[in-house]
Design a protein around this motif. Structure first.
Motif, PDB file in Angstrom:
ATOM      1  N   TRP A  86       0.839  -1.203   0.000  1.00 41.79           N
ATOM      2  CA  TRP A  86       0.000   0.000   0.000  1.00 41.79           C
ATOM      3  C   TRP A  86       0.877   1.257   0.000  1.00 41.79           C
ATOM      4  CZ3 TRP A  86      -4.698   1.353  -1.170  1.00 41.79           C
ATOM      5  CH2 TRP A  86      -5.196   2.568  -0.718  1.00 41.79           C
ATOM      6  N   LEU A  87       1.963   1.211   0.797  1.00 42.37           N
ATOM      7  CA  LEU A  87       2.866   2.371   0.835  1.00 42.37           C
ATOM      8  C   LEU A  87       3.518   2.584  -0.533  1.00 42.37           C
ATOM      9  CD1 LEU A  87       4.572   2.038   4.317  1.00 42.37           C
ATOM     10  CD2 LEU A  87       2.637   3.457   3.633  1.00 42.37           C
ATOM     11  N   TYR A  88       3.866   1.476  -1.217  1.00 42.96           N
ATOM     12  CA  TYR A  88       4.401   1.609  -2.577  1.00 42.96           C
ATOM     13  C   TYR A  88       3.372   2.306  -3.471  1.00 42.96           C
ATOM     14  CZ  TYR A  88       4.529   0.421  -7.423  1.00 42.96           C
ATOM     15  OH  TYR A  88       4.417   0.513  -8.778  1.00 42.96           O
ATOM     16  N   LEU A  89       2.102   1.862  -3.365  1.00 36.39           N
ATOM     17  CA  LEU A  89       1.061   2.458  -4.204  1.00 36.39           C
ATOM     18  C   LEU A  89       0.926   3.951  -3.920  1.00 36.39           C
ATOM     19  CD1 LEU A  89      -1.862  -0.111  -4.321  1.00 36.39           C
ATOM     20  CD2 LEU A  89      -0.155   0.402  -6.054  1.00 36.39           C
ATOM     21  N   MET A  90       1.071   4.331  -2.651  1.00 38.47           N
ATOM     22  CA  MET A  90       0.969   5.742  -2.312  1.00 38.47           C
ATOM     23  C   MET A  90       2.116   6.532  -2.945  1.00 38.47           C
ATOM     24  SD  MET A  90      -1.777   6.237  -0.609  1.00 38.47           S
ATOM     25  CE  MET A  90      -2.471   5.069  -1.745  1.00 38.47           C
ATOM     26  N   SER A  91       3.321   5.926  -2.986  1.00 37.03           N
ATOM     27  CA  SER A  91       4.432   6.638  -3.615  1.00 37.03           C
ATOM     28  C   SER A  91       4.217   6.723  -5.122  1.00 37.03           C
ATOM     29  CB  SER A  91       5.763   5.967  -3.293  1.00 37.03           C
ATOM     30  OG  SER A  91       5.820   4.697  -3.886  1.00 37.03           O
ATOM     31  N   ASP A  92       3.587   5.665  -5.678  1.00 35.38           N
ATOM     32  CA  ASP A  92       3.246   5.681  -7.090  1.00 35.38           C
ATOM     33  C   ASP A  92       2.225   6.790  -7.363  1.00 35.38           C
ATOM     34  OD1 ASP A  92       4.072   4.497  -9.361  1.00 35.38           O
ATOM     35  OD2 ASP A  92       2.571   2.919  -9.379  1.00 35.38           O
ATOM     36  N   CYS A  93       1.320   6.953  -6.405  1.00 38.73           N
ATOM     37  CA  CYS A  93       0.307   7.994  -6.496  1.00 38.73           C
ATOM     38  C   CYS A  93       0.979   9.362  -6.597  1.00 38.73           C
ATOM     39  CB  CYS A  93      -0.567   7.913  -5.251  1.00 38.73           C
ATOM     40  SG  CYS A  93      -2.017   8.916  -5.307  1.00 38.73           S
ATOM     41  N   LEU A  94       2.087   9.537  -5.866  1.00 36.77           N
ATOM     42  CA  LEU A  94       2.803  10.816  -5.922  1.00 36.77           C
ATOM     43  C   LEU A  94       3.437  11.021  -7.296  1.00 36.77           C
ATOM     44  CD1 LEU A  94       4.447  11.023  -2.406  1.00 36.77           C
ATOM     45  CD2 LEU A  94       2.446  12.216  -3.267  1.00 36.77           C
ATOM     46  N   ILE A  95       3.954   9.927  -7.894  1.00 37.98           N
ATOM     47  CA  ILE A  95       4.499  10.045  -9.250  1.00 37.98           C
ATOM     48  C   ILE A  95       3.421  10.567 -10.192  1.00 37.98           C
ATOM     49  CG2 ILE A  95       5.344   8.731 -11.238  1.00 37.98           C
ATOM     50  CD1 ILE A  95       6.805   6.916  -9.356  1.00 37.98           C
ATOM     51  N   PHE A  96       2.230   9.969 -10.089  1.00 36.82           N
ATOM     52  CA  PHE A  96       1.152  10.406 -10.971  1.00 36.82           C
ATOM     53  C   PHE A  96       0.729  11.837 -10.650  1.00 36.82           C
ATOM     54  CE2 PHE A  96       0.575   5.854 -11.906  1.00 36.82           C
ATOM     55  CZ  PHE A  96       0.528   5.943 -13.283  1.00 36.82           C
ATOM     56  N   ALA A  97       0.782  12.217  -9.362  1.00 32.00           N
ATOM     57  CA  ALA A  97       0.431  13.596  -9.009  1.00 32.00           C
ATOM     58  C   ALA A  97       1.373  14.581  -9.698  1.00 32.00           C
ATOM     59  CB  ALA A  97       0.487  13.773  -7.496  1.00 32.00           C
ATOM     60  N   MET A  98       2.676  14.232  -9.730  1.00 33.58           N
ATOM     61  CA  MET A  98       3.646  15.098 -10.420  1.00 33.58           C
ATOM     62  C   MET A  98       3.305  15.195 -11.904  1.00 33.58           C
ATOM     63  SD  MET A  98       5.746  15.739  -7.965  1.00 33.58           S
ATOM     64  CE  MET A  98       5.785  15.075  -6.327  1.00 33.58           C
ATOM     65  N   LEU A  99       2.977  14.051 -12.500  1.00 32.53           N
ATOM     66  CA  LEU A  99       2.693  14.061 -13.935  1.00 32.53           C
ATOM     67  C   LEU A  99       1.400  14.822 -14.229  1.00 32.53           C
ATOM     68  CD1 LEU A  99       3.728  10.407 -14.850  1.00 32.53           C
ATOM     69  CD2 LEU A  99       4.974  12.510 -15.249  1.00 32.53           C
ATOM     70  N   PHE A 100       0.414  14.676 -13.327  1.00 34.87           N
ATOM     71  CA  PHE A 100      -0.821  15.448 -13.489  1.00 34.87           C
ATOM     72  C   PHE A 100      -0.528  16.939 -13.357  1.00 34.87           C
ATOM     73  CE2 PHE A 100      -3.444  11.589 -12.679  1.00 34.87           C
ATOM     74  CZ  PHE A 100      -4.369  11.778 -13.691  1.00 34.87           C
ATOM     75  N   ALA A 101       0.334  17.288 -12.394  1.00 36.16           N
ATOM     76  CA  ALA A 101       0.675  18.701 -12.209  1.00 36.16           C
ATOM     77  C   ALA A 101       1.374  19.237 -13.454  1.00 36.16           C
ATOM     78  CB  ALA A 101       1.563  18.863 -10.975  1.00 36.16           C
ATOM     79  N   ALA A 102       2.304  18.423 -14.005  1.00 30.75           N
ATOM     80  CA  ALA A 102       3.008  18.857 -15.219  1.00 30.75           C
ATOM     81  C   ALA A 102       2.011  19.050 -16.358  1.00 30.75           C
ATOM     82  CB  ALA A 102       4.072  17.829 -15.607  1.00 30.75           C
ATOM     83  N   TYR A 103       1.070  18.108 -16.479  1.00 25.45           N
ATOM     84  CA  TYR A 103       0.071  18.240 -17.545  1.00 25.45           C
ATOM     85  C   TYR A 103      -0.820  19.456 -17.302  1.00 25.45           C
ATOM     86  CZ  TYR A 103      -3.641  17.331 -20.823  1.00 25.45           C
ATOM     87  OH  TYR A 103      -4.543  17.467 -21.829  1.00 25.45           O
ATOM     88  N   GLY A 104      -1.169  19.669 -16.034  1.00 21.96           N
ATOM     89  CA  GLY A 104      -2.021  20.811 -15.707  1.00 21.96           C
ATOM     90  C   GLY A 104      -1.352  22.132 -16.057  1.00 21.96           C
ATOM     91  N   VAL A 105      -0.024  22.177 -15.869  1.00 22.26           N
ATOM     92  CA  VAL A 105       0.705  23.415 -16.154  1.00 22.26           C
ATOM     93  C   VAL A 105       0.915  23.573 -17.663  1.00 22.26           C
ATOM     94  CG1 VAL A 105       2.938  24.532 -15.903  1.00 22.26           C
ATOM     95  CG2 VAL A 105       1.819  23.540 -13.908  1.00 22.26           C
ATOM     96  N   LEU A 106       1.289  22.469 -18.340  1.00 21.50           N
ATOM     97  CA  LEU A 106       1.705  22.559 -19.747  1.00 21.50           C
ATOM     98  C   LEU A 106       0.584  22.228 -20.726  1.00 21.50           C
ATOM     99  CD1 LEU A 106       5.133  20.736 -19.337  1.00 21.50           C
ATOM    100  CD2 LEU A 106       4.750  23.187 -19.544  1.00 21.50           C
ATOM    101  N   GLY A 107      -0.538  21.720 -20.204  1.00 20.92           N
ATOM    102  CA  GLY A 107      -1.598  21.199 -21.077  1.00 20.92           C
ATOM    103  C   GLY A 107      -2.187  22.208 -22.036  1.00 20.92           C
ATOM    104  N   GLY A 108      -1.957  23.502 -21.790  1.00 19.09           N
ATOM    105  CA  GLY A 108      -2.522  24.501 -22.694  1.00 19.09           C
ATOM    106  C   GLY A 108      -1.516  25.043 -23.701  1.00 19.09           C
TER     107      GLY A 108
END
Lengths: 208, 125
Positions: free
Chosen positions: A33-55
């Motif tokens: 579960w802790l691994y999944l949570m760290s994976d969740c953070l990876i996706f959060a970074m990628l979502f943030a990057a997409y949110g910033v650059l998506g336009g």
């Protein structure tokens, strides 16, 4: 110091009080579960990057020109179906029915493969139209985010096939049950990430 | 639901992770189909004229669906692993919120300040 204490037998004897026996695998689920949570953070970074650059289309294609929501809807259905069939695999595993578990796992794998094929078709179609990751910041972040999710699904399928082989050879042993439960968490977690992807990337992309 | 799951668990070392029931998976599946279909329909048909309102509504649906998946598929509850998995989840969510809102907020303002025309470049030092 410690060695002299143990050899002489007269000195103080040290016990590691905190060290008590754990059943094998008792902490695996929490660790995973802790691994999944760290994976969740990876996706959060990628979502943030997409949110910033998506336009930032760099005068290239925008989501409206590229995304086909019908295809995304089919894709989402595949992943949702694979989630519930994995659930059924878990339920049959609880009852100790090897053949039924294997069958549900195989169905799950097929839905996963269908999802991947549709995603790869979509990527190939986009690249064919010149919408490559190099085209714009929007496309770079899009391919990184969606591609990372797709890569996770790919590894999930590899893991699934590995576990099916394990179950075929050794049956539903305790270790195999534990592994199947870890993969269950991984699989459902990928479905949760996909909810974010289809909402944030595809649906909101069409609204831009 | 959790009491039922505990009654069903059978001495294996699965560390408190509940397996769920057929009914639980079915409810979760039906809910997630509904929660997926509505946002797709909203965007594809464009029933709501206001795009911003549509975006807010589909984000709300996504949040609800994520909670549904967490409860019915990942069997999250405050009791599993003695509360540690819930604690890890809450910690992760706080980090995710900081990362997402922080990045979007800062970069949005950075973009707004970098807009040509907003500042005359000749006045720059």
């Amino acid at each position: 110091m410690a060695s002299s204490a143990t050899t002489a037998g007269t000195g103080p004897v040290f016990h590691l009080e905190e060290e008590h026996a754990h059943a094998e695998g008792s902490s695996t689920m929490l660790g995973f579960w802790l691994y999944l949570m760290s994976d969740c953070l990876i996706f959060a970074m990628l979502f943030a990057a997409y949110g910033v650059l998506g336009g930032n289309y760099a005068a290239g294609p925008a989501p409206k020109d590229l995304f086909d929501l019908d295809l995304v809807a089919v894709n989402t259905t595949m992943l949702l179906l694979s989630s519930i069939t994995y659930g059924f695999a878990m339920l049959t595993m609880d009852k100790g029915r090897v053949a039924a578990t294997q069958a549900w796992l195989a169905v799950t794998g097929l839905f996963g493969l269908a999802f991947l094929s549709i995603e790869l078709y979509e990527f190939a179609h986009m690249i064919h139209e010149g919408a490559t990751p190099q085209r714009s910041a929007f496309l770079s972040s899009f391919f990184t985010l969606v591609g990372t999710h797709g890569l996770h699904v790919t590894f999930g399928i590899v893991w699934l096939v590995t576990l099916m082989t394990q179950v075929a050879r050794f049956g539903l042993t305790e270790a195999n049950r534990r592994r199947l439960m870890c993969l269950s968490m991984f699989w459902h977690f990928l479905d949760v990430v996909w909810i974010g992807v289809f909402t944030f990337v595809y649906l909101m992309g069409m609204l831009r | 639901m959790s009491a039922h799951d505990h009654a069903e668990s059978h001495g294996h070392a699965h560390g408190g992770a509940a397996h769920g029931s057929f009914k639980g998976y079915l409810i979760g599946f039906v809910l997630s189909v509904i929660l997926t279909a509505i946002p797709f329909w909203l965007v594809m048909s464009g029933v709501i004229d206001n795009k911003q309102a549509t975006a807010i509504v589909i984000m709300a649906f996504a949040v609800v669906q994520i909670v549904v998946h967490m409860v019915f598929f990942l069997h999250m509850n405050t009791a599993s692993e003695g509360g540690w998995s819930m604690l890890a989840l809450i910690f992760t969510l706080i980090l995710v919120v900081i990362v997402l809102t922080g990045s979007l907020w800062v970069m949005y303002h950075l973009n707004a300040n970098m807009m040509p025309g907003l500042h005359d470049m000749r006045e720059m030092p």
